[in-house]
Write a protein that holds these residues in place. Structure first.
Motif, PDB file in Angstrom:
ATOM      1  N   ASP A   1      -1.185   2.829  -3.470  1.00 62.85           N
ATOM      2  CA  ASP A   1      -1.292   2.160  -2.164  1.00 62.85           C
ATOM      3  C   ASP A   1      -0.173   1.128  -1.984  1.00 62.85           C
ATOM      4  O   ASP A   1       0.307   0.916  -0.866  1.00 62.85           O
TER       5      ASP A   1
ATOM      6  N   THR B   1       2.277   1.369   1.056  1.00 62.12           N
ATOM      7  CA  THR B   1       2.326   0.250   2.016  1.00 62.12           C
ATOM      8  C   THR B   1       3.765  -0.155   2.279  1.00 62.12           C
ATOM      9  O   THR B   1       4.191  -0.315   3.427  1.00 62.12           O
TER      10      THR B   1
ATOM     11  N   LEU C   1     -10.639  -3.190  -3.966  1.00 64.06           N
ATOM     12  CA  LEU C   1     -10.319  -1.764  -4.100  1.00 64.06           C
ATOM     13  C   LEU C   1     -11.553  -0.874  -3.920  1.00 64.06           C
ATOM     14  O   LEU C   1     -11.427   0.351  -3.824  1.00 64.06           O
TER      15      LEU C   1
ATOM     16  N   ASN D   1      -8.908  -1.334   2.566  1.00 65.10           N
ATOM     17  CA  ASN D   1      -8.094  -0.799   3.670  1.00 65.10           C
ATOM     18  C   ASN D   1      -6.783  -0.147   3.209  1.00 65.10           C
ATOM     19  O   ASN D   1      -5.928   0.174   4.031  1.00 65.10           O
ATOM     20  N   LYS D   2      -6.611   0.026   1.894  1.00 62.51           N
ATOM     21  CA  LYS D   2      -5.432   0.683   1.324  1.00 62.51           C
ATOM     22  C   LYS D   2      -4.125  -0.076   1.560  1.00 62.51           C
ATOM     23  O   LYS D   2      -3.049   0.448   1.302  1.00 62.51           O
ATOM     24  N   THR D   3      -4.209  -1.304   2.069  1.00 62.01           N
ATOM     25  CA  THR D   3      -3.009  -2.137   2.202  1.00 62.01           C
ATOM     26  C   THR D   3      -2.827  -2.949   0.924  1.00 62.01           C
ATOM     27  O   THR D   3      -3.762  -3.611   0.472  1.00 62.01           O
TER      28      THR D   3
ATOM     29  N   ARG E   1      -3.269   2.014   8.128  1.00 62.37           N
ATOM     30  CA  ARG E   1      -2.975   3.336   7.539  1.00 62.37           C
ATOM     31  C   ARG E   1      -4.106   4.291   7.845  1.00 62.37           C
ATOM     32  O   ARG E   1      -5.258   3.920   7.886  1.00 62.37           O
TER      33      ARG E   1
END
Length: 796
Positions: free
Chosen positions: A47, A51, A83, A220-222, A796
């Motif tokens: 990620d 990002t 995570l 949020n995978k950021t 994303r």
């Protein structure tokens, strides 16, 4: 990387053996922590890479938050939580006979900050990532941080903070991205193609090596980046005294806030500040030029935010790069610079607004001084045009005056936004402390009330309370903290209030165990936990608190029937190593604690605890257990405070002056749900004719406790507290401790009486939790993003 518990266990065991070269049965807690930490960082790496690729491909505006401090705390459980793999990992470790809580204890708090400034920066990074915003932190990788505090015979003793002794699992060293930072030397000017070129020669350069730490957003995978710079000797420099050069070079990133009493310390601090901005901006510009032909649109793609005055050299440094590297003229470079840089002010104390002697600044940073001098000349000309003949105004507002460079003035002139950190603080800046500048640049000034990340200070540090809230109103408050206001519907729900009470008692018992384990004092978990934890400074008035404790002690001693609800006063604070007066107050707190805790006639009603080495991980245990939050600064002196927000979010009730964000807490929870006392900011700022000696003479309670500082009341320590005694009487009590004493005693009586009414207290506690959503740093960061940085979420 792993999708379920069984997969995790298999990978963990294999990784541990590969990393440590030993079997699981032989492994230590340290081995297990290192293995787990590396696994989690790698889990986040996909990620992290994606990002960064997304930001590059979209080419949207990004913010870089420059701060001398980032007080991160521990990252293990925080990263697991963000995570979304905390349960898988915890259950997998349990199956292997490993307690995640014990593994978490192995991790050192990152030694990258001291107080609210650094913790705010850490909260902002969490919110920026959790909101999916393109933003990163830039700081210094201190080898020893501030210091580790030990209390020996009541005195603060400073030891090196060896937080890196076992390495740091979260960081990635990137030596290939190092930046050379020049100091000293000479400036040569050469005319080339009709323009003047400045060259910096004979420099003594040091190498800034970046260590990147992933900043994981919540579910949020950021994954953004905190880039920390470490100072190392330059491989390109030949030095006549290589050992001295190596020692001086490495000292730049060795300690946070080196003692600047003498010129040597001042030089080191200034070196640190330029080191941070030169390396950070150099790195940002290098990255920017990979996808852009020139720097003319730099301000459209980059926002630089300076957290207090420490990184203000970003202004002349960006000017230097735009002109000396980018080939731009002054006016164009100035427009880009001022549209790129924004500044947060964190203080109303004039002594905290940094000033550097020219005799130190000019030889150390010759090209930067030239640029600052030119900024000053042009600004003073502008003032002359607006206020012809008003020499006093020009002298007051000049960036360079009286042989000093005034960093706050440079920040005010060279940025497009100047914000305070609470509504009262911003009004004081506009109308008093910075009024001259407000008259010229009213459009620059704005308020951004501080916030805290509810993910660390509630979800992580108080999971039982978080679960209770989610059971009551659903889990959507975790991403929308304003929804905490829905808890107001439960103020008459006896089942909910009982659960709230049980959770508080459970957290208090955990702190009781910690205190006994740490300092061997047994305290009553049913007593009121009255807590003041923050940096030790005279204006924060830990002294008022301890004088009140002495007064309570006197009352109980003279009248054993005195009705007083049992109370445990808990302190935690570090004093700056060179701050003699603050260290005396620490000694006084510990001396009072010794007297109280060893007196069997009072210690069933009264206990005093000083917890050494106050830090984020300890704070995470204290806030959930607190009943009373002491926010008793002299009104107008505390810019905002963030401890006040952490306490209220965990259900503690504020005893406070109308100072900083206490004003907004009062507005949100209602005056009936906060304990207010003392002078207001307006009264402090316009108080005339105060004579502390009169309060000493006319209030026998005050006279008694103040005399006890020097009359042998504390055995063998008659001379110990003369400085405190003199500050109150001979120096006329600068922070109105004696003036507010009576008001403070009365409000503390009200606290004790209210606590006896458990239903009333619990409703007040609930109303504070319900009002805390406003103080999420998510709200604060959204305001910065929309109104100052002009950045948008790149989801994303």
């Amino acid at each position: 990387m792993f999708s379920n518990k069984e997969d995790f266990k298999k990978q963990f065991l294999k990784r541990l053996e590969m990393m440590c070269g030993k079997s699981f049965a032989e492994s230590s807690k340290d081995d297990q922590f290192d293995t787990l930490g590396h696994m989690i960082r790698e889990y986040a790496s996909k990620d992290w890479i994606e990002t960064n690729e997304l930001y590059r491909s979209k080419d949207e505006r990004q913010v870089y938050y420059l701060s001398i401090e980032f007080l991160l705390g521990r990252l293990l459980r925080h990263n697991l939580m963000n995570l979304g793999i905390e349960r898988i990992v915890e259950e997998g470790l349990n199956d292997l006979g490993i307690d995640l809580n014990e593994i978490e204890e192995v991790e050192s708090d990152a030694g990258l900050g001291n107080g609210g400034l650094g913790r705010l920066a850490a909260c902002f990074l969490d919110s920026i990532a959790s909101l999916g915003l393109p933003g990163h932190g830039c700081g210094i990788r201190y080898k020893h941080g501030l210091f580790e505090q030990k209390i020996i015979e009541g005195y603060q003793v400073e030891l090196p903070e060896l937080w890196l002794r076992h390495g740091q699992v979260w960081e990635v060293r990137k030596a290939d991205l190092a930046i050379e930072v020049p100091f000293w030397g000479n400036i040569e000017s050469i005319e080339e193609n009709g323009r003047l070129i400045f060259r910096h020669s004979d420099t003594e350069s040091i190498t800034a090596v970046p260590y990147d730490v992933p900043v994981v957003g919540y579910n949020n995978k950021t994954v953004n980046t905190l880039r920390l710079w470490s100072s190392e000797p330059s491989p390109f420099l030949v030095h006549k005294d290589i050992l001295k050069y190596k020692r001086e070079t490495e000292s730049v990133s060795e300690f946070l806030y080196p003692d600047d009493t003498h010129d040597e310390g001042k030089i080191l601090r200034l070196k640190q500040q330029y080191f941070l901005v030169c390396a950070s901006i150099g790195s940002i510009v290098r990255s920017y030029l990979k996808s852009h032909d020139s720097l003319r649109d730099f301000h459209r793609h980059v926002s630089l935010h300076i957290n207090d005055t420490h990184p203000v050299l970003a202004i002349p440094e960006l000017m230097r790069i735009l002109m000396d590297v980018g080939g731009l003229g002054w006016e164009e470079a100035w427009e880009i610079t001022t549209n790129t840089i924004s500044y947060t002010n964190h203080t109303t104390l004039s002594e905290a607004l940094e000033k550097w002697p020219i005799q130190i600044f000019q030889p150390l940073l010759p090209r930067i001084y030239m640029i600052v001098n030119e900024i000053n000349e042009r600004f003073c000309q502008q003032l002359w045009q607006g206020y012809p003949g008003d020499w006093n105004r020009i002298e007051r507002m000049a960036i360079i005056a009286h042989d000093q460079v005034k960093m706050a003035h440079l920040a005010l002139v060279g940025s497009h936004s100047v914000n305070g950190v609470a509504s009262l603080h911003t009004e004081i800046l506009k109308n008093r402390e910075m009024n001259d500048f407000y008259q010229i640049f009213p459009q620059k000034f704005n308020n951004k009330t501080n916030g805290i990340t509810h993910r660390r200070w509630l979800l992580k540090s108080n999971p039982e309370l978080a679960n209770l809230i989610s059971d009551a109103i659903g889990p959507s408050w975790i991403k929308q903290p304003a929804k905490l206001s829905q808890l107001r519907d439960f103020q008459d729900d006896s089942t909910f209030l009982k659960r709230l009470n049980d959770i508080k008692q459970h957290n208090k018992q955990k702190l009781v165990n910690r205190i006994y384990e740490q300092i061997g004092i047994r305290i009553d978990p049913s007593s009121i936990f009255d807590v003041q934890v923050k940096r030790l400074h005279a204006y924060k008035r830990q002294l008022l608190n301890v004088l009140h404790i002495m007064h309570i002690y006197n009352r109980i001693k003279e009248d054993p029937q005195f009705l007083f609800y049992p109370r445990t006063f808990i302190f935690g604070a570090k004093a700056s190593p060179g701050y003699y007066y603050a260290k005396k107050i620490i000694k006084l707190i510990n001396t009072v604690a010794d007297k109280v805790n060893n007196d069997p006639t009072v210690n069933e009603k009264l206990k005093v605890v000083f917890l050494e080495n106050y830090r984020v991980s300890l704070a995470e245990e204290i806030f959930p257990a607190a009943d009373v939050s002491e926010q008793i600064s002299t009104a107008s002196k505390e810019a905002s405070g963030t401890g006040n927000m952490k306490f209220m979010m965990n259900g503690a009730l504020t005893v406070g002056t109308l100072d900083g964000a206490n004003v907004e807490i009062k507005d949100l929870v209602g005056e009936e749900n906060i304990f207010l006392f003392g002078l207001t900011a307006k009264e402090v700022l316009h108080y005339s004719g105060y004579r502390s000696i009169e309060y000493f003479h006319y209030d026998k309670r005050i006279r008694r406790v103040v005399e006890q500082l020097v009359n042998g009341f504390f055995a063998n320590e008659e001379d110990e507290f003369e400085a405190i005694y003199d500050s109150l009487l001979m120096q006329n009590d600068q922070y109105f401790v004696l003036r507010d004493f009576d008001s403070y005693v009365n409000i503390q009586k009200e606290v004790g009486n209210t606590y006896k009414n458990r239903d009333r207290w619990l409703k007040m506690s609930l109303m504070n939790i319900a009002g805390a959503g406003y103080f999420s740093s998510d709200r604060t960061v959204k305001e910065y993003a929309n109104e100052i940085w002009k950045i948008d979420s790149v989801g994303r």
